[in-house]
Design a protein around this motif. Structure first.
Motif, PDB file in Angstrom:
ATOM      1  N   SER A 289     -80.667  -2.356  25.489  1.00  0.00           N
ATOM      2  CA  SER A 289     -79.599  -2.072  26.439  1.00  0.00           C
ATOM      3  C   SER A 289     -79.391  -0.574  26.533  1.00  0.00           C
ATOM      4  O   SER A 289     -79.724   0.167  25.604  1.00  0.00           O
ATOM      5  CB  SER A 289     -78.291  -2.769  26.029  1.00  0.00           C
ATOM      6  N   GLN A 290     -78.868  -0.134  27.665  1.00  0.00           N
ATOM      7  CA  GLN A 290     -78.588   1.279  27.870  1.00  0.00           C
ATOM      8  C   GLN A 290     -77.119   1.541  27.589  1.00  0.00           C
ATOM      9  O   GLN A 290     -76.244   0.940  28.198  1.00  0.00           O
ATOM     10  CB  GLN A 290     -78.908   1.677  29.314  1.00  0.00           C
ATOM     11  N   VAL A 295     -80.531   4.561  24.319  1.00  0.00           N
ATOM     12  CA  VAL A 295     -81.029   3.195  24.412  1.00  0.00           C
ATOM     13  C   VAL A 295     -80.780   2.491  23.092  1.00  0.00           C
ATOM     14  O   VAL A 295     -81.080   3.037  22.011  1.00  0.00           O
ATOM     15  CB  VAL A 295     -82.540   3.175  24.729  1.00  0.00           C
TER      16      VAL A 295
END
Length: 309
Positions: A289-290, A295
């Motif tokens: 996920s960002q 990240v």
């Protein structure tokens, strides 16, 4: 007022929708106008839909209710100077029309399995839920469907459940034939250096089904390491592999992500922006996920414990 304006509303330099977010507003406006003008010059009656058009009536070899998706065409245009867009669009639709001619020839033999067995192949596809019940597929990579298709001279066409039923074969038998037909394709295997000295191998080619070579990694032993391989299939023309021989897979995974995202966004034929762990013939999704500028990796425990000796 154009059909596009009737559908989306007339506005100056409309914001590109998510499926063409690589365009700026001017490029999006120019692209849709060139496509609409091209179809109008064909005399083809169409209605805009979310990501393309629906053909409204049989016309000059085009069949009513044919859905014309524009995602891959937009990606092709984006990869070329705008002065070449009309030529790219013309080639795209001419190839699609030739595909209809292939379809006519196919229908003459479609009931005879031995006549069509050499045409069977597998296309990796982020398949819309409403299409899944009509087609023959399995899920080898999470959220990516491995779809049974006919690989025709100028087009790829999915096999319907009704067509497959007439052959009296199990899905397992059909996929085995399709996978065998994918072997020996013309492709390239090259090495590329990413950040931090990480090297990945790329299986590439002009074939629309190169992405499906990810299902045949056992024939690429250089792509598989002691602990398996990190694998990504961002679009139909490339498979990226990082053979894992040392416990630095998290660094390699991080280095691969922006490359995969870029290839997925630009296409053509986007498949997945995710990375998978291939080991002993199976793919495990490696979620990420960002979070702001960083990240976050969320590797499954089985992935981490593999490197503990």
């Amino acid at each position: 007022m154009s059909n596009w304006e009737k559908t989306f509303g007339k506005r100056d330099l409309p914001t590109p929708p998510a499926w063409v977010n690589f365009f700026n507003p001017q490029q999006w406006q120019d692209f849709r106008q060139i496509v609409e003008r091209y179809l109008k010059n064909l005399g083809l009656p169409v209605r805009p839909e979310n990501q393309g058009f629906v053909v409204l009536a049989d016309h000059a070899g085009w069949t009513k209710d044919t859905r014309i998706g524009l995602s891959s065409l937009a990606q092709k245009c984006y990869a070329h100077p705008q002065s070449q867009w009309l030529a790219v669009i013309t080639d795209h639709f001419e190839a699609m029309h030739k595909g209809f001619e292939n379809e006519v020839l196919l229908q003459d033999e479609i009931q005879d399995f031995e006549s069509i067995r050499d045409l069977l192949a597998i296309r990796l596809w982020a398949l819309e839920p409403e299409l899944r019940e009509k087609l023959i597929y399995r899920e080898d990579l999470q959220d990516v469907c491995s779809v049974l298709v006919f690989d025709l001279p100028t087009t790829i066409r999915s096999v319907s459940s009704d067509e497959a039923m007439a052959w009296g074969k199990t899905n397992e038998e059909l996929f085995a034939v399709a996978l065998e037909n994918l072997r020996g394709r013309e492709l390239r295997l090259t090495e590329h250096e990413l950040d931090d000295g990480i090297n990945v191998l790329a299986i590439t080619g002009d074939d629309f089904l190169i992405g499906s070579q990810s299902l045949l990694l056992e024939q690429y032993p250089q792509c598989i390491g002691r602990f398996g391989s990190l694998v990504a299939v961002p679009n139909r023309h490339v498979v990226l592999c990082y053979p894992i021989n040392e416990p630095i897979a998290l660094e390699a995974w991080t280095s691969m992500l922006p490359v995969v995202e870029g290839m997925y966004r630009n296409g053509p034929g986007s498949i997945s922006n995710q990375v998978f762990w291939y080991d002993n013939g199976a793919f495990t999704h490696l979620p990420h996920s960002q979070e702001q500028q960083a990240v976050r990796l969320s590797p499954p425990s089985t992935f981490l414990t593999t490197f503990q000796e």
